[in-house]
Design a protein around this motif. Structure first.
Motif, PDB file in Angstrom:
ATOM      1  N   MET A   1      36.444  49.242  51.210  1.00  0.00           N
ATOM      2  CA  MET A   1      36.736  48.678  52.517  1.00  0.00           C
ATOM      3  C   MET A   1      36.867  49.754  53.581  1.00  0.00           C
ATOM      4  SD  MET A   1      40.620  47.392  52.946  1.00  0.00           S
ATOM      5  CE  MET A   1      41.712  48.309  53.972  1.00  0.00           C
ATOM      6  N   PRO A  44      39.481  35.764  50.449  1.00  0.00           N
ATOM      7  CA  PRO A  44      39.349  36.450  49.162  1.00  0.00           C
ATOM      8  C   PRO A  44      39.558  37.964  49.310  1.00  0.00           C
ATOM      9  CG  PRO A  44      37.430  35.055  49.620  1.00  0.00           C
ATOM     10  CD  PRO A  44      38.265  35.075  50.861  1.00  0.00           C
ATOM     11  N   ARG A  45      40.002  38.577  48.214  1.00  0.00           N
ATOM     12  CA  ARG A  45      40.246  40.019  48.222  1.00  0.00           C
ATOM     13  C   ARG A  45      38.950  40.762  48.530  1.00  0.00           C
ATOM     14  NH1 ARG A  45      37.867  42.764  44.160  1.00  0.00           N
ATOM     15  NH2 ARG A  45      37.046  41.453  42.478  1.00  0.00           N
ATOM     16  N   PRO A  46      39.062  41.976  49.052  1.00  0.00           N
ATOM     17  CA  PRO A  46      37.850  42.738  49.376  1.00  0.00           C
ATOM     18  C   PRO A  46      36.999  43.047  48.142  1.00  0.00           C
ATOM     19  CG  PRO A  46      39.841  44.034  49.805  1.00  0.00           C
ATOM     20  CD  PRO A  46      40.297  42.675  49.431  1.00  0.00           C
ATOM     21  N   LEU A  47      35.698  43.030  48.331  1.00  0.00           N
ATOM     22  CA  LEU A  47      34.783  43.363  47.242  1.00  0.00           C
ATOM     23  C   LEU A  47      34.190  44.748  47.477  1.00  0.00           C
ATOM     24  CD1 LEU A  47      32.720  40.029  46.902  1.00  0.00           C
ATOM     25  CD2 LEU A  47      34.715  40.771  45.550  1.00  0.00           C
ATOM     26  N   ASP A  49      31.066  47.448  46.988  1.00  0.00           N
ATOM     27  CA  ASP A  49      29.626  47.197  47.162  1.00  0.00           C
ATOM     28  C   ASP A  49      28.962  46.622  45.918  1.00  0.00           C
ATOM     29  OD1 ASP A  49      29.772  47.904  49.777  1.00  0.00           O
ATOM     30  OD2 ASP A  49      28.468  49.659  49.647  1.00  0.00           O
ATOM     31  N   LEU A  52      30.005  43.076  45.683  1.00  0.00           N
ATOM     32  CA  LEU A  52      29.406  42.285  46.756  1.00  0.00           C
ATOM     33  C   LEU A  52      27.936  41.996  46.442  1.00  0.00           C
ATOM     34  CD1 LEU A  52      29.752  41.066  49.631  1.00  0.00           C
ATOM     35  CD2 LEU A  52      28.887  43.245  50.520  1.00  0.00           C
TER      36      LEU A  52
END
Lengths: 448, 128, 495
Positions: A1, A44-47, A49, A52
């Motif tokens: 992030m 939702p929580r950060p993904l 790369d 994602l």
């Protein structure tokens, strides 16, 4: 992030010191407590790369893309081949990470390409002036209706029912907001506007007639007669066209159109489930100051070198505010760039050949379909690349039966016209081969 | 810069009365504020305007400005030269740069206009 | 060749040579029919359109050379106020190009586009949460299109209650030009209210214009001065009491992600600029995407279709009898929406909050660094952007804000927005965004400070800028007086 956020805590501290505050929160102290949001956003929580990429790949795989289907789908947007050069040019980040070219000296690339685009659209349509782009064909048609009404001070917009249903819906929404009337002209047995009903629909004082040519069913409208009728009542003729058809069809200016517009998607823009696309919009000289949106113009710098600027900006919202000709600001510049590269790649011979391929293949297919027992062409009017088929089988069975065989056809006309619930469209581009067409017709024959 | 024989509006138009007719244009101050005038929109001959109503538009590159009728009346002539040579207003705002001629319908309205001295005071009051 | 490309680049038409092509088309594989057999002669074009004829190499070089005459975020800071020119993540560009997204026809059966519909459905939900609203339509293609849609929803709402007299839209004097223009495209009249000395809506002025004809107040908060309106609660109360609705122009939402939600502050309609707040690229002027979010009372009027989910399957919901209809074809700029979706997924709630904190930190840092050198009309903490005035420079040496902007180009940076908002004289409106590092901000500030010095010591250098761009200052008066809006082939035998 954090990879899109360059600051370290040390940076932040140093910056806060320069500002003269102890914490970032102090900078938000003017936001009253009762409107502060006091929990974390429920997202939702950060993904990362890789996560994602996997997630998006999964979503993409839940779609059945045209890579695995043979596409005969029409209805205003078409499965043309997009040359590699188009994608490579629009991927130049000097283009795609630029803003609207307000500072001309740092934006000559975008401005010159818009000027080239405008010239190409004028060449294609025969019109005098083009602007830089609209959102899509439907909203371009709606804005054209408003402009005609405002120019003439009249309140009646006339559309044939054979105009794309989603264009008609858009025109009606815009017209409703403006208290303008939208009158519809039914289509006749040929699938084209019923001329005997047109005069009544026009009334004594129409603002404009917005005709699609070829129309939603792929058929050619009697545009010259329609133009004469609306002009005789002092109204304006607006032509919505498939840009590829203009490789063989008479340009709108030649049949008296005051405004020519259309959906630019066929010009090198991917289908992308409905957008982003490109509305092209061109007018005769007399309407240039009514034009919505950006226009690029050529001029000189103080050394006499040619350069490009945004021209006639006093029409636009950022200067004219409530007196602007439109509210459009961001438009579809990058899609217009794609169309520019596409048309330049085609060249004057290429567009004629491409239009010819669409035309020939569609006519070959129509002949094949005409031989089938349970399917017949629905209309007899001359057509360009698309035609309506009438079936004795229910649409659901046709659609799903063919889909199982990898054939995508439609849309069904029943979703827009209750009286045509047994009809659907078939459309053709240069990508469809004789083999594919024969295969489709064979599968249609085999449907039960 | 502000001829004595004209009457002026707060919106920076002038009118020169000739019998029951009045020639209308923009003041030196207005054309100076706008800078290079690039486009002029004139009313149709025969149009009837009320005092204070817009009758036309003048544009520079980055601004568009409405023009307001100094008096009520009917437009009997417009300066079509401005269509091709809008810069005439910059060059000669009281002469060749006139915009329209009105057939004045209510001469009593003149009382609401300013003379040259009053207009120049007004310009000072609004801070210029 | 190294270094920046130098103009002018010929027009593609001037590079044309008959017989060349950059296209590869298949040969006709069906029996050829004569054109006249298929189409009536009266429908046919007499001459081919005058498209240029170039080889692929020439084509590519032309557009690559053009690209080098252009500035973009990938080259450096692009601090246009209210435009939020943040960095556009590369992975999102790649993901948006997956054939599973790009090779989808809008009229494919719903069962074949479940992934696309799920993505749209989730984006609708995320935007509801971020904006504090109950329902979202992804259909509008850009911010101004969202404004128009939102105002139509409000009009439909009033009309549905038999309240047909409400035709006034109140707009602060600091608003974006699209606000009044959208109001008029929606058939409304605009009423302007002035700003107070702190840069917010003047409550007395607001009170004066509130009556039973008010349809809505459009507000950007933080506004174009970069200031959060501290009276927002009071304003919402006043407008609602008069029976009006509150419209939130989301152009400046980059300041408030996870900090304040427009819906909680009383706004009834919100539009988002995915190409600003949610990092999708601006493309030299689009495509953008301008989703509209609404409170429950307005939901029935949203454009058709919106994406629904029945617990097992995603679908396009057309069964909305009170809908205003459509504002364009199909379902919105899906290709843009999916990049914004990817951005929200990669940032998560804490990432989005940090975006706003850093965006505000950056703006305040720049403001304080520049304050000694330029007039600062509103000296209070700003949010994501701030305005400076160049009136000191203009008074001292005749150097205008436009000159300062053009001189910045010589330093290799894109200037801020100038001459907007209209209520600040010689205005420079600066929005650095969270993307810029301290070093980049310092370099930008140093360039502006240097130009402030030049304005004193060498005003002519600034007034004649730019000096090192591909073209010098362009004659906009010529462009307006003699519009040249398309290329025409030179007359045969002419010069």
């Amino acid at each position: 992030m954090m990879k899109y956020l360059p600051h370290t805590d040390r940076d932040r501290e140093a910056m806060l010191k320069t500002i003269g505050v102890k914490s970032v929160d102090e900078l938000f102290s003017d936001i009253p407590a009762q409107v502060r949001f006091n929990r974390a956003l429920d997202l939702p929580r950060p993904l990362s790369d890789p996560e994602l990429a996997r997630h998006m790949g999964e979503l993409a795989s839940r779609n059945r893309s045209l890579d695995g289907l043979t596409c005969f789908l029409g209805g205003g947007v078409y499965d043309h081949f997009v040359p590699s050069v188009v994608e490579h040019i629009v991927s130049r980040s000097e283009f795609y990470t630029a803003y609207t070219p307000y500072q001309a000296e740092a934006s000559q690339g975008v401005l010159q390409s818009i000027y080239e685009y405008q010239t190409l659209i004028c060449e294609l349509t025969g019109m005098d002036v083009s602007q830089a782009s609209m959102y899509d064909g439907a909203s371009a048609a709606a804005e054209a209706g408003l402009i005609c009404a405002a120019t003439l001070g009249r309140g009646r917009i006339v559309v044939p029912a054979s105009l794309h249903p989603e264009y008609r819906q858009t025109i009606k929404t815009y017209a409703w907001a403006h208290d303008l009337e939208v009158a519809e002209v039914p289509f006749g047995p040929q699938g084209t506007a019923d001329l005997s009903r047109l005069e009544a629909a026009l009334g004594p004082e129409p603002a404009c007639l917005i005709v699609q040519h070829p129309n939603f069913f792929g058929a050619l409208e009697p545009v010259e007669e329609m133009g004469r009728l609306v002009h005789a009542r002092g109204g304006l003729l607006v032509a919505a066209c498939d840009p590829i058809s203009l490789g063989v069809l008479k340009p709108p200016a030649a049949y008296g159109a005051d405004i020519a517009l259309g959906e630019g998607q066929p010009l090198g823009i991917r289908l992308s489930f409905g957008g982003p696309y490109l509305g092209f919009f061109a007018t005769s000289e007399k309407l240039v100051r009514r034009m919505p949106g950006r226009i690029a113009g050529a001029t000189l710098d103080h050394q006499g070198r040619r350069g490009f600027v945004l021209a006639l900006q006093t029409r636009e919202q950022h200067i004219r505010r409530e007196k602007a000709t439109s509210n459009i600001c961001s438009n579809e510049a990058l899609c217009a760039l794609a169309a520019t590269v596409y048309l330049c790649a085609l060249g004057r011979r290429g567009i004629v050949k491409l239009a010819g391929l669409c035309l020939q293949k569609a006519h070959y297919a129509r002949d094949q379909v005409a031989r089938l027992e349970r399917f017949k062409p629905a209309f007899d009017a001359p057509f360009f690349r698309e035609f309506a088929v009438r079936s004795t089988l229910p649409w659901e069975r046709v659609e799903s039966g063919l889909l199982q065989q990898g054939q995508a056809v439609g849309p069904s006309l029943g979703r827009f016209y209750p009286e045509l619930k047994d009809c659907f469209l078939l459309a053709f581009t240069e990508k469809r081969t004789r083999e594919e067409i024969d295969y489709l017709v064979g599968r249609m024959e085999g449907l039960i | 810069m502000y001829p004595e024989d004209l009457k002026y509006t707060k919106t920076h138009e002038w009118i020169r009365l000739e019998g029951n007719r009045g020639r209308v244009g923009l003041t030196h101050y207005a054309q100076d504020q706008l800078g290079d005038i690039v486009f002029v929109e004139l009313p149709a001959v025969g149009k009837v305007v009320k005092q204070g109503e817009t009758f036309g538009v003048v544009e520079s590159v980055k601004a568009a400005s409405d023009c307001y009728a100094p008096l009520s009346g009917k437009v009997v002539e417009v300066n079509s030269r401005l269509t091709d040579e809008p810069a005439t207003i910059n060059q000669d705002c009281y002469g060749q740069g006139w915009m329209m001629v009105l057939e004045v319908s209510d001469p009593s309205e003149v009382g609401k206009l300013m003379d040259a001295a009053r207009y120049q005071e007004y310009l000072k009051e609004v801070g210029h | 060749m190294t270094g920046p490309a130098r103009g002018p680049e010929p027009l593609i038409f001037e590079l044309s040579s008959p017989g060349r092509t950059a296209f590869s088309l298949p040969e006709l594989d069906v029996p050829e029919r004569k054109l006249q057999e298929m189409l009536p002669a009266s429908a046919l074009r007499e001459a081919a359109p005058g498209l240029p004829e170039v080889s692929e190499v020439d084509l590519v070089r032309h557009f690559v050379r053009l690209s080098r005459l252009n500035y973009g975020v990938d080259l450096g800071i692009y601090p246009l106020g209210s435009c939020t020119m943040k960095y556009s993540p590369k992975i999102n560009e790649d993901l948006a190009r997956l054939p599973g997204f790009t090779e989808l026809h809008p009229y494919q059966p719903e069962d074949t586009v479940q992934g696309a519909l799920e993505l749209m459905y989730l984006t609708q939900r995320f935007l509801c949460e971020i904006g504090g609203v109950d329902a979202v339509s992804l259909q509008p293609a850009a911010g101004a299109h969202g404004e128009l849609t939102g105002l139509m929803l409000i009009k439909a709402y009033h009309t549905s209650r038999g309240d047909t007299r409400r035709n006034k839209i109140i707009i602060p004097d600091s608003s974006h030009g699209t606000n009044p223009a959208s109001a008029v495209v929606c058939g409304m009249q605009t009423v302007q209210v002035r700003s107070d000395r702190r840069g917010g809506v003047d409550l007395d002025a607001l009170r004066e214009v509130l009556d039973d004809q008010v349809s809505a107040l459009m507000l950007t908060n933080p506004n174009t001065l970069g200031l959060f309106d501290e009276n927002i609660h009071r304003i919402a109360e006043m407008v609602h009491q008069a029976g009006g609705m509150l419209y939130y122009d989301g152009a400046n939402a980059n300041a408030i992600l996870g900090i304040a939600r427009p819906g909680d502050a009383g706004f009834d309609v919100v539009h988002f600029n995915l190409h600003k707040t949610f990092s999708t690229p601006h493309g030299g002027g689009g495509p953008g995407s301008g989703p509209v979010g609404v409170k429950k009372a307005l939901e029935p009027f949203l454009p058709v279709p919106i994406v629904g989910f029945d617990g097992a399957r995603y679908y396009l919901d057309y069964d909305r009898p009170r809908s205003i209809g459509r504002v364009r074809s199909f379902y919105g700029n899906f290709g843009v929406v999916l990049k914004a979706y990817a951005y929200i997924r990669s940032m998560g709630p804490e990432g989005l909050l940090q975006v706003s904190k850093d965006a505000v930190l950056n703006a305040n840092y720049l403001m304080r660094r520049l304050q000694p050198y330029f007039d600062l009309p509103y000296d209070r903490h700003c949010k994501h952007e701030f305005v400076l005035s160049g009136r000191r420079q203009k008074a001292e040496s005749g150097v205008k804000t436009l000159d300062i902007s053009k001189r910045l180009l010589d330093y290799g940076v894109h200037p801020p927005t100038n001459y907007f908002p209209l209520i600040v004289e010689e205005c420079l409106m600066v929005e650095p965004t969270e993307s810029e590092s301290r070093e980049t901000l310092d370099a930008f500030a140093d360039a502006l400070i240097q130009i402030a010095r030049e304005a004193k010591d060498q005003p002519d250098l600034v007034k004649s800028a730019p000096h090192v761009t591909p073209v010098g200052r362009l004659d906009e008066v010529l462009a307006a007086r003699q519009p040249n809006l398309r290329w025409r082939p030179p007359a045969p035998g002419g010069s």
